[in-house]
Design a protein around this motif. Structure first.
Motif, PDB file in Angstrom:
ATOM      1  N   ARG A  85       0.843  -1.207   0.000  1.00  0.00           N
ATOM      2  CA  ARG A  85       0.000   0.000   0.000  1.00  0.00           C
ATOM      3  C   ARG A  85       0.876   1.255   0.000  1.00  0.00           C
ATOM      4  NH1 ARG A  85      -2.311  -0.618   4.637  1.00  0.00           N
ATOM      5  NH2 ARG A  85      -4.051  -1.887   3.905  1.00  0.00           N
TER       6      ARG A  85
ATOM      7  N   SER B 292      -3.649  -6.905  -2.829  1.00  0.00           N
ATOM      8  CA  SER B 292      -4.641  -6.080  -2.121  1.00  0.00           C
ATOM      9  C   SER B 292      -4.066  -4.737  -1.723  1.00  0.00           C
ATOM     10  CB  SER B 292      -5.152  -6.816  -0.881  1.00  0.00           C
ATOM     11  OG  SER B 292      -5.858  -7.998  -1.233  1.00  0.00           O
TER      12      SER B 292
ATOM     13  N   ASP C 124      -5.644  -1.209  -2.738  1.00  0.00           N
ATOM     14  CA  ASP C 124      -6.059  -0.192  -1.766  1.00  0.00           C
ATOM     15  C   ASP C 124      -5.626   1.202  -2.207  1.00  0.00           C
ATOM     16  OD1 ASP C 124      -7.064  -2.238  -0.202  1.00  0.00           O
ATOM     17  OD2 ASP C 124      -5.407  -2.211   1.239  1.00  0.00           O
TER      18      ASP C 124
ATOM     19  N   GLU D  10      -8.093   4.355  -3.513  1.00  0.00           N
ATOM     20  CA  GLU D  10      -8.082   5.634  -2.798  1.00  0.00           C
ATOM     21  C   GLU D  10      -8.144   6.826  -3.749  1.00  0.00           C
ATOM     22  OE1 GLU D  10      -5.458   4.417   1.199  1.00  0.00           O
ATOM     23  OE2 GLU D  10      -4.551   5.567  -0.432  1.00  0.00           O
TER      24      GLU D  10
END
Length: 367
Positions: A176, A224, A228, A232
């Motif tokens: 992320r 994942s 993410d 966003e």
């Protein structure tokens, strides 16, 4: 006719004890508990053993008496050469070996194929415990490990196994952070090159269902994490191409990059779920004369030495420390009944392979 030449029978613990006029316990202590003897007596025993050809206590018999093998088993669902070829596995193995060395324990590699269900190697391994190195959730060899009445430590995956120690990093959080770095550079058209998502060979585009249903949680978490970051900033994840490779090699990364960009020439950044895959993508880009990062950003995950040399933007994880912690958890468990879960930190490393996204009008057609 002369008879066969006389062959002297090898000395035994009992014959050595009789030769010296001491008990068999004294001879045994000279090897196994030297603190129980004076230095002169121990040297007398060892010198007589050398003279008479006594090799020392039988390690197999000793293990039968003590019910201890004196070794840790490392379960690898890969060919044995993988442990010495893959830089992440090599770093992990170095750390695990260090922990075993410090504890005076041996290390037994138990390599098995993810494509075959024969678990005999696990059942027959003479070890006091297992470290399981990153296997799928439904791997039969892992289930065979759990059937053994010995302690087990998992590295990375599978997750959520009751009563078993585990050491890992937060793969999703690390990816992320990398994704946010890319979106901060303006990238919205991103492609993902990932390692295998299942135990059976499959190469090519990975559907949304396959991404979510993978039996390899590490890959699911890394994918994942980048998802993410893109969600966003309003990117529809269904529009993001993901290409999977079964083999973990630079050659696999190169072919995956070629496949993804042939179908999606507007991609401005390739996010690879390992440095090895990213290194292959960089090699392919260089062969095609593609400017990195001017035309194409390439990133990885792991922080292997070659990635440092190439200036790869990546997420660095402490692979050597991970192996050492896994060994320590196993060897120092003692009578502890409560499992431990150790999460080691990752670090975003911004290198020379990531740069601002090109505007659409700056694209040329094709690769």
């Amino acid at each position: 006719m002369s008879g066969p030449p006389h062959v002297r029978r090898p000395a035994t613990l009992a014959s050595l004890a009789a030769e010296l006029g001491v008990s068999r316990t004294t001879v045994s202590n000279a090897y196994n508990r030297p603190d129980q003897l004076s230095a002169p007596l121990r040297e007398k025993v060892l010198e007589a053993a050398r003279r008479l050809g006594y090799p020392g206590p039988d390690p197999v018999a000793r293990s039968l008496r003590t019910r201890r093998a004196g070794a840790v088993g490392l379960l690898l669902t890969e060919a044995l050469s993988y442990a010495f070829r893959d830089p992440v596995a090599t770093g992990f193995l170095e750390g695990l070996a260090l922990a075993c060395e410090q504890a005076g324990q041996g290390l037994l590699l138990v390599p098995v194929s993810p494509e075959h269900a024969d678990v005999a190697a696990v059942h027959q391994a003479g070890v006091d415990g297992f470290v399981v190195y990153s296997v799928s959730e439904d791997d039969p060899h892992f289930r065979a490990v759990l059937e053994r009445p010995v302690p087990t430590v998992i590295c990375d995956q599978p997750i959520g196994v009751e009563g078993v120690d585990r050491v890992s990093v937060d793969d999703r959080d690390g990816m992320r952070a990398l994704g946010r770095h890319l979106t901060g550079l303006g990238h919205r058209r991103i492609g993902v090159l990932c390692m295998r998502l299942g135990p059976q060979r499959q190469d090519g585009p990975a559907s949304l269902a396959r991404q979510q249903e993978t039996s390899y949680p590490v890959q699911r978490e890394r994918i994942s994490g980048i998802r993410d970051a893109l969600v966003e900033v309003g990117v529809d994840w269904a529009s993001v191409p993901v290409v999977e490779r079964f083999e973990h090699s630079p050659e696999a990364g190169a072919s995956a990059a070629a496949e993804l960009l042939a179908g999606h020439p507007d991609v401005t950044a390739l996010v690879c779920t390992s440095d090895v895959i990213a290194i292959g993508a960089l090699q392919w880009a260089a062969e095609q004369g593609i400017d990195v990062p001017g035309r194409l950003t390439v990133t990885g995950f792991d922080g292997v030495p070659e990635a440092d040399r190439l200036g790869l933007t990546t997420v660095r994880q402490p692979v050597r420390r991970k192996g050492q912690v896994a060994g320590e958890l196993l060897l120092e468990r003692g009578d502890r009944n409560t499992p431990k879960y150790v999460v080691l930190p990752t670090e975003l490393v911004v290198g020379a392979t990531s740069g601002p996204a090109k505007k659409r009008e700056e694209f040329f057609s094709g690769w």
